[in-house]
Design a protein around this motif. Structure first.
Motif, mmCIF file in Angstrom:
data_model
loop_
_atom_site.group_PDB
_atom_site.id
_atom_site.type_symbol
_atom_site.label_atom_id
_atom_site.label_comp_id
_atom_site.label_asym_id
_atom_site.label_seq_id
_atom_site.Cartn_x
_atom_site.Cartn_y
_atom_site.Cartn_z
ATOM 1 N N UNK A 163 0.815 -1.217 0.000
ATOM 2 C CA UNK A 163 0.000 0.000 0.000
ATOM 3 C C UNK A 163 0.852 1.272 0.000
ATOM 4 N N UNK A 175 -2.367 11.765 -11.703
ATOM 5 C CA UNK A 175 -1.466 11.789 -10.549
ATOM 6 C C UNK A 175 -0.696 10.478 -10.498
ATOM 7 N N UNK A 234 0.241 8.715 -7.989
ATOM 8 C CA UNK A 234 -0.367 7.790 -7.018
ATOM 9 C C UNK A 234 -1.647 7.165 -7.568
ATOM 10 N N UNK A 235 -2.435 7.941 -8.335
ATOM 11 C CA UNK A 235 -3.682 7.408 -8.902
ATOM 12 C C UNK A 235 -3.379 6.403 -10.008
ATOM 13 N N UNK A 236 -2.286 6.630 -10.761
ATOM 14 C CA UNK A 236 -1.895 5.674 -11.803
ATOM 15 C C UNK A 236 -1.494 4.344 -11.150
ATOM 16 N N UNK A 259 -2.484 3.172 -8.303
ATOM 17 C CA UNK A 259 -3.538 2.592 -7.464
ATOM 18 C C UNK A 259 -4.134 1.288 -8.035
ATOM 19 N N UNK A 260 -4.568 1.252 -9.326
ATOM 20 C CA UNK A 260 -5.151 -0.020 -9.804
ATOM 21 C C UNK A 260 -4.119 -1.133 -9.969
ATOM 22 N N UNK A 268 -3.190 5.350 1.950
ATOM 23 C CA UNK A 268 -3.896 4.170 1.424
ATOM 24 C C UNK A 268 -3.927 3.097 2.507
ATOM 25 N N UNK A 269 -5.025 2.355 2.575
ATOM 26 C CA UNK A 269 -5.206 1.336 3.603
ATOM 27 C C UNK A 269 -5.094 1.958 4.989
ATOM 28 N N UNK A 270 -5.786 3.052 5.153
ATOM 29 C CA UNK A 270 -5.681 3.850 6.379
ATOM 30 C C UNK A 270 -7.043 4.523 6.613
ATOM 31 N N UNK A 320 -6.515 8.959 -5.282
ATOM 32 C CA UNK A 320 -7.572 7.944 -5.413
ATOM 33 C C UNK A 320 -7.694 7.569 -6.882
ATOM 34 N N UNK A 321 -7.328 6.338 -7.209
ATOM 35 C CA UNK A 321 -7.552 5.811 -8.545
ATOM 36 C C UNK A 321 -8.704 4.835 -8.450
ATOM 37 N N UNK A 322 -8.394 3.532 -8.427
ATOM 38 C CA UNK A 322 -9.445 2.530 -8.241
ATOM 39 C C UNK A 322 -9.865 2.421 -6.773
ATOM 40 N N UNK A 323 -9.037 2.970 -5.876
ATOM 41 C CA UNK A 323 -9.379 2.965 -4.441
ATOM 42 C C UNK A 323 -10.602 3.849 -4.188
ATOM 43 N N UNK A 359 -8.390 -0.227 -0.692
ATOM 44 C CA UNK A 359 -7.961 -0.466 -2.063
ATOM 45 C C UNK A 359 -8.629 -1.676 -2.729
ATOM 46 N N UNK A 360 -9.168 -2.587 -1.947
ATOM 47 C CA UNK A 360 -9.787 -3.793 -2.514
ATOM 48 C C UNK A 360 -11.148 -4.033 -1.855
ATOM 49 N N UNK A 410 -7.329 -2.184 4.492
ATOM 50 C CA UNK A 410 -7.009 -2.337 3.072
ATOM 51 C C UNK A 410 -8.272 -2.661 2.258
ATOM 52 N N UNK A 441 -11.517 -3.174 -10.706
ATOM 53 C CA UNK A 441 -11.413 -3.122 -9.232
ATOM 54 C C UNK A 441 -12.217 -1.943 -8.699
ATOM 55 N N UNK A 499 -15.825 -2.865 -8.552
ATOM 56 C CA UNK A 499 -16.065 -3.838 -7.476
ATOM 57 C C UNK A 499 -16.004 -3.161 -6.110
#
Lengths: 397, 167
Positions: free
Chosen positions: A234, A327, A329-331, A333-334, B19-21, B35-38, B57-58, B71, B114, B117
């Protein structure tokens, strides 16, 4: 001399806990609230570590460790942050008094950092008296640490204050023999030499990628920093940061599966596009501009991956590049989300390519291989093939 | 890693959530970026002036207690609710707002992303707890930064395409 990869996870967690403890000590002493942003473990050459501190003046407290764990810790503040901490401890104190107070803070913080390691090992770790240093790049480590002809294991935590801009790094550079001796012996151990060789292979791959940039754009580029990081999954997006990037993402597959991310900062991406598409286009990152970035990503990836494949004597394919603009970090993330389904920590092979004139062109290459497969590849790695990263066309065609 | 910003804290105190926080605060602001897929999941009680922000994130922890609860969307929401209630919020009046869940990278294939989901898991878990979702800015293909006013639960979402929204 071997290192057990599972132990790296434990030591990374100890370093993280140690950094939290050190940050709490600073908060208690000064009233400055801090938080640990990221903790990672890197395998890198002394010159790569020093390069990260080139160009910025810092104050630091260095403490050497002996006993159950041999090595050195360095607490680096930029000069302004050092002054702020000294001022909060000894308002209106003279320079000598402020320096002593910083040394004492360093001593207390280092104790906080190291205590968890000593508890884990059930043994005593001795600390030398703190030494105050001011300098840049070359001054981070002692001469004895940089004179050895080997890559360093560097535990590094970045700690930031929540309200004021007082940021600092905690570096812990253990002696490799000492680190190896506290690692429990298992069949899963990987020799330091193989980790070093794989890291050097990655540098060679990044150099091939840099050569391909030069061939396509005419920019004279070189690899400035190369390191192999071991990071809690993470924390990967945080290490890339919130800066805006343009680039490509590819998946590689074969003996080793994973992701390769190539990120250009905006001025560098614009320079690349100007060199490849010498005409005015409409809008932000038109289709033609995206194609140019993807083509460059494709060529760089081939240079990078083919070297790995040649040493490993196995083909490694890659998917067509996907264009990204967001960003950092956003790239990430997935990608991290996908990897986190099967692993808690990841190896990140991180190279920075830039022109000799710093600031003109800069590109980050991040390879994120599957952790289990990388471990298998390292076990099977034939060190004598390490120099085979340059692909001989006659072997391929 | 929960943090409660006390009433004594400076009004401008900004608590950053990784992240995961997650974090809970009664004044100042909570913020998370990248924040992307999170997801950025805000759960708040406007009567008690207390808010929380979770960045999972998941979608599902699947009962694996060895993995960090923050997480995952489902276990992260459970943990965040416990913390905000412990900090003085009334569980029966909690409200939620969700952001994020983008597909920043097109990986191809027909599988649900993701991000999608994660959004689905947030709906399911919040529904199980009986917490209504009163604001939502999710999906698309752009990264987001989220800022929450702790006292009111007002959320500002900044997308990297320049679009800003208030929830």
């Amino acid at each position: 001399m071997q290192i057990d990869v599972d132990s790296l996870q434990t030591y990374n967690e100890l370093a993280r806990e140690g950094a939290h403890s050190a940050a709490r000590s600073l908060s208690q002493l000064t009233g400055i609230e801090t938080r640990v942003e990221v903790t990672n473990l890197s395998l890198m050459t002394p010159s790569d570590l020093q390069y990260e501190y080139v160009g910025s003046e810092f104050s630091a407290i260095r403490i050497e460790l002996d006993g159950a764990l041999v090595g050195e810790t360095v607490l680096t503040f930029d000069t302004d942050a050092g002054d702020r901490i000294a001022e909060s401890l000894t308002p209106n104190g003279n320079e000598q008094l402020q320096r002593s107070s910083i040394e004492e803070v360093g001593n207390i913080m280092t104790s906080g950092f190291i205590d968890g390691w000593a508890d884990h090992l059930g043994e005593v770790i001795d600390s030398s008296p703190p030494v105050f240093i001011q300098g840049s790049g070359m001054d981070v480590l002692t001469a004895s640490a940089i004179s050895r002809d080997e890559q360093l294991f560097v535990f590094r935590s970045r700690v930031e204050s929540t309200a004021e801009s007082i940021d600092f790094d905690i570096l812990f550079v253990p002696d490799r023999t000492s680190l190896s001796s506290v690692t429990r012996p298992t069949d899963e151990g990987i020799s330091f030499r193989k980790l070093e060789v794989f890291n050097s292979m990655t540098r060679n791959g990044a150099e091939r990628a840099a050569e391909n940039i030069t061939a396509m754009t005419g920019f004279q580029t070189d690899v400035e920093i190369n390191r192999m990081k071991f990071v809690p999954i993470e924390e990967i997006p945080v290490t890339v940061g919130d800066r805006r990037y343009v680039g490509t993402v590819m998946q590689f597959c074969g003996k080793l599966n994973g992701y390769l991310v190539i990120l250009f900062d905006h001025p560098s991406a614009e320079a690349v596009v100007d060199a490849l598409v010498p005409m005015e286009t409409d809008g932000e990152w038109s289709e033609m501009e995206q194609s140019a970035i993807k083509e460059l990503g494709n060529i760089m990836t081939s240079g990078f991956i083919d070297g790995w494949a040649n040493v490993l004597e196995s083909s490694i394919d890659h998917t067509p590049p996907t264009f990204v603009s967001d960003m950092g970090s956003a790239i990430m993330s997935p990608i991290v989300g996908r990897m986190a389904q099967t692993q808690d920590h990841a190896f990140v092979l991180d190279s920075t390519i830039q022109t000799d004139n710093e600031g003109t062109f800069r590109c980050e290459m991040l390879a994120l291989p599957n952790g289990t497969e990388l471990r298998d590849v390292l076990c099977d790695l034939l060190i004598e093939r390490a120099e085979k990263t340059h692909v001989d066309p006659s072997e391929v065609f | 890693m929960a943090r409660l910003v006390s009433k004594r804290a400076n009004q401008t105190e900004r608590t950053k959530v990784s992240i995961a926080d997650y974090a809970v605060a009664s004044d100042g602001s909570l913020t998370t970026s990248g924040l992307g897929s999170c997801l950025g999941i805000v759960i708040y009680d406007s009567n008690e002036h207390i808010s929380s922000l979770l960045h999972p994130m998941l979608p599902h922890r699947n009962g694996d207690s060895s993995r960090l609860p923050e997480r995952f969307v489902d276990s992260g929401i459970d943990r965040t609710i416990r913390s905000i209630v412990d900090a003085g919020a009334d569980e029966s009046t909690l409200r939620a707002k969700i952001t994020g869940g983008a597909a920043v990278i097109d990986f191809g294939g027909d599988d649900e992303s993701i991000g999608d989901r994660n959004v689905r898991a947030a709906h399911e878990t919040l529904s199980t707890h009986g917490i209504p979702i009163v604001g939502e800015e999710v999906g698309g293909d752009r990264g987001r930064t989220v800022h929450v006013e702790a006292e009111t639960g007002v959320v500002t979402v900044k997308r990297t395409d320049g679009v800003n929204k208030t929830l």
